[in-house]
Write an enzyme that holds these catalytic residues in place. Structure first.
Site, PDB file in Angstrom:
ATOM      1  N   HIS A 175       0.837  -1.205   0.000  1.00  0.00           N
ATOM      2  CA  HIS A 175       0.000   0.000   0.000  1.00  0.00           C
ATOM      3  C   HIS A 175       0.872   1.255   0.000  1.00  0.00           C
ATOM      4  CE1 HIS A 175      -3.555   2.446   1.398  1.00  0.00           C
ATOM      5  NE2 HIS A 175      -2.560   3.185   1.880  1.00  0.00           N
ATOM      6  N   GLU A 176       1.905   1.254   0.846  1.00  0.00           N
ATOM      7  CA  GLU A 176       2.782   2.430   0.921  1.00  0.00           C
ATOM      8  C   GLU A 176       3.611   2.591  -0.353  1.00  0.00           C
ATOM      9  OE1 GLU A 176       2.274   4.610   3.108  1.00  0.00           O
ATOM     10  OE2 GLU A 176       0.848   3.287   4.107  1.00  0.00           O
ATOM     11  N   HIS A 179       1.791   4.567  -2.898  1.00  0.00           N
ATOM     12  CA  HIS A 179       1.921   6.019  -2.745  1.00  0.00           C
ATOM     13  C   HIS A 179       3.258   6.509  -3.310  1.00  0.00           C
ATOM     14  CE1 HIS A 179      -1.757   6.563  -0.571  1.00  0.00           C
ATOM     15  NE2 HIS A 179      -1.391   5.830   0.465  1.00  0.00           N
ATOM     16  N   GLU A 251      -6.650   6.614  -0.790  1.00  0.00           N
ATOM     17  CA  GLU A 251      -6.471   5.418   0.035  1.00  0.00           C
ATOM     18  C   GLU A 251      -7.124   4.202  -0.611  1.00  0.00           C
ATOM     19  OE1 GLU A 251      -4.423   5.261   2.601  1.00  0.00           O
ATOM     20  OE2 GLU A 251      -4.014   7.344   2.049  1.00  0.00           O
TER      21      GLU A 251
END
Length: 666
Positions: A175-176, A179, A251
């Site tokens: 997930h990070e 980003h 998100e």
């Protein structure tokens, strides 16, 4: 939407952020004027006996003064924070109380985290970021911060470190990395800088309240503090509104990208469920959390209508439609126990309850490499099918790696000798590893290179190099750049006095055989792009896109394609196919003579193209792929050169599975 479109959209969102910010300033200035007029009205009532309707609520001079002071305070606060954040992601992690993990950490939980980050970085084609742990934070949360993938850091809370299974941790880190790859980090830092100015007024009011002023003037002091707090609350409201507007949808997109990356929605869903069941959830207790809440994996503040993240149940339900919305209650102690059973983690006889306890690294946290290897063997052994090796399919993986790349990265890391990995992660020995990668296989050249190293390098580095020299005979070509990627976090920890001599030693090593190979150029280029900015070299941040038409870079594009075309037997055919890929009939591209498209000219061309728009970068890389694949024979060196070119343009390229012996079985 591909990587390049996402980058352009991220840049446009910065403009939207500026509009929000201006609106917030106007709203705050209006409230300051209203409060000032109210105070003026109270004084007027006290000193005059005129009727109320005689009071004029509009005072141009007072408005100009209050608006000017408000603007000055907000801009000064924002500029201060922007300057403070020039160090990028590492500064954010330190502000929140984070401690950087040494790349060679061997404690079980820390090593497991570093392994996952390394796998994700190699799978996505980025340099391995520095990793921080917020040991004071017992909630489950994480964030990525930086201006570009080259200066990114990944940080997790203590609860994330010790409370998640490996699959759940992998989902959070994926997930990070989304980003990182989507260009969200730069926007987050700009948002953090702007919000600081808006929050400064309410922080000033709060500070005055905490001073506990006494004496005859204390009433007026508290009136001023109250006014500041009320006015600042408007800025706080606008700040949360901006954070909510910018962050919520991203998100969901990052969750989707993480699932594509790992093909394991259960891991990400498991982490979210633990947040929902854990006392404190994903709360961050650090005082700076309000200005950074939009960066985190989970909601870092108390739940509100202006939360920066979607409701937790909605995120879980998106991953698991059958989820009923009920979170099972858990504690950190129970999560420790689960890891002990599932992954062979060492038992925590005394869970650390304070920052000081966490830093003592008690003996019951220690673990050997054998335990980690045993845990790795227990992991699910999955396999996938590599995407079709054609230019369009490969372009689609830029900034959007697949599960196959993660599996391939795991195999690559497993295949690298343990002593090489340990040395690459060591802040002292990593230089010896880079020297090893540049040692020539030609026995006649190697003595000259060793003589250069012995005359210029530190004695300890030379000894480490001698120990690993036998690996030259067995080191597969496709392992070399991943080994460099492993060494990047350790190289970042060198002092300037250590890095500059090491950097100066590389060129003589490369020139020892009086020629520069494709790999030597690629390694040097990637090293320069990733490390020079940290030690006073090129600007640490990628330059803003200032070139939007191919006519402005046709000579540079011609140089890049000419270098690649000359790696083929039929350079003219490869160049023609590549230039036809670029959708701009106005630009003229010409195959340049070998004397005009050497490594030095390629460096200059890539430096200029780094300032081009992502639209231009997209088609330059697409044409480069066509050029390389025109003869249907792709070598590891060609892939490494393509990686160096893409890295120079700020475009992360996952491993090219089809040209490696390890990838062939994936």
């Amino acid at each position: 939407m591909d990587f390049f479109d996402r980058q352009e959209k991220s840049r446009r969102r910065t403009s939207v952020l500026l509009v929000y910010f201006i609106g917030a300033i106007i709203g705050t200035a209006a409230m300051v004027y209203l409060v000032a007029m109210l105070l003026w009205f109270l004084l007027w009532l006290k000193n005059t006996h005129k009727p109320l309707d005689a009071f004029d609520w509009w005072n141009l001079n007072l408005f100009l003064i209050t608006a000017g002071v408000t603007l000055l305070v907000i801009l000064a606060g924002s500029i201060y924070k922007v300057i403070d954040l020039r160090r990028g992601g590492s500064r954010v992690a330190e502000l929140l109380g984070g401690r950087r993990l040494p790349p060679n950490a061997d404690e079980f939980y820390e090593r497991r985290l570093l392994n996952v980050v390394e796998e994700m970085a190699i799978a996505s084609g980025t340099s391995v970021p520095s990793v921080y742990v917020l040991y004071r934070e017992k909630g489950i949360n994480a964030f990525a911060a930086g201006y570009t993938p080259k200066d990114a850091v990944v940080a997790v809370t203590y609860g994330t470190l010790v409370g998640l299974t490996r699959e759940e941790l992998q989902g959070v880190i994926a997930h990070e990395f989304s980003h990182i790859l989507n260009g969200d980090m730069r926007l987050n830092l700009h948002l953090m800088g702007g919000l600081h100015g808006l929050l400064l007024i309410v922080l000033a009011g709060r500070s005055i309240f905490e001073m506990r002023v006494r004496g005859r003037g204390s009433l007026y002091v508290y009136l001023v503090a109250g006014a500041l707090f009320v006015v600042g609350s408007i800025g706080l409201f606008f700040g949360k509104l901006i954070q909510s507007a910018i962050s919520r949808q991203r998100e969901f997109l990052a969750d989707a990208a993480a699932v594509q990356f790992t093909r394991n929605p259960e891991g990400l869903a498991g982490a979210l469920k633990k947040i929902g069941g854990l006392t404190g959830g994903s709360r961050i207790l650090a005082p700076q959390a309000a200005g950074v809440s939009h960066m985190f994996f989970g909601n870092a503040l108390r739940a509100s209508s202006l939360a920066t993240h979607p409701p937790l149940a909605d995120r879980v339900r998106w991953l698991q439609p059958e989820f009923n919305g009920t979170f099972e209650r858990v504690t950190l102690e129970s999560l420790y126990k689960q890891l002990e059973i599932k992954e062979g983690a060492p038992a925590l006889k005394k869970p650390p309850h304070s920052f000081a306890d966490a830093l003592t690294r008690p003996a019951d946290l220690a673990v050997t490499g054998a335990v980690l290897q045993q845990a790795a063997r227990r992991r699910k052994n999955t396999s996938g099918t590599a995407p079709r090796q054609n230019p369009d399919a490969l372009m689609a993986t830029i900034g959007a790696p697949l599960q196959e790349h993660v599996i391939h990265a795991e195999k690559l890391l497993d295949a690298i000798p343990e002593d090489l990995k340990e040395l690459a992660r060591d802040p002292y020995g990593c230089r010896a590893v880079i020297y090893l990668l540049l040692i020539d296989s030609d026995e006649s050249v190697r003595p000259r290179q060793m003589e250069i190293i012995q005359s210029k390098a530190d004695a300890g580095v030379i000894e480490e190099l001698k120990k690993i020299l036998p690996h030259l005979k067995t080191l597969a070509p496709e392992m070399k750049l991943p080994i460099f990627d492993l060494a990047v976090p350790a190289l970042r920890q060198l002092s300037k006095g250590q890095y500059l001599p090491f950097r100066a030693n590389l060129r003589p090593l490369i020139d020892a055989d009086e020629q520069v190979s494709v790999f030597e150029y690629a390694l040097q280029r990637v090293l320069i792009c990733n490390l020079d900015p940290l030690f006073g070299g090129r600007a640490n941040r990628q330059r803003a896109a200032g070139i939007y038409a191919f006519c402005g870079v046709q000579n540079e594009v011609s140089c890049v394609l000419s270098v690649l075309a000359r790696l083929n037997e039929t350079a003219s055919v490869a160049f023609e196919k590549a230039s036809e890929k670029i959708p701009d009939a106005r630009a003229v591209f010409m195959l340049q003579p070998g004397s005009q498209c050497g490594w030095e000219q390629l460096d200059q061309s890539l430096d200029k193209l780094a300032g081009a728009s992502f639209y231009i970068k997209k088609w330059v890389l697409a044409a480069a792929l066509v050029c390389l694949m025109s003869d249907r024979d792709i070598t590891v060196e060609e892939v490494e050169l393509f990686r160096a070119i893409a890295d120079s343009l700020g475009c992360p390229v996952p491993p090219w599975l089809a040209v490696t012996s390890l990838g062939a079985s994936a």
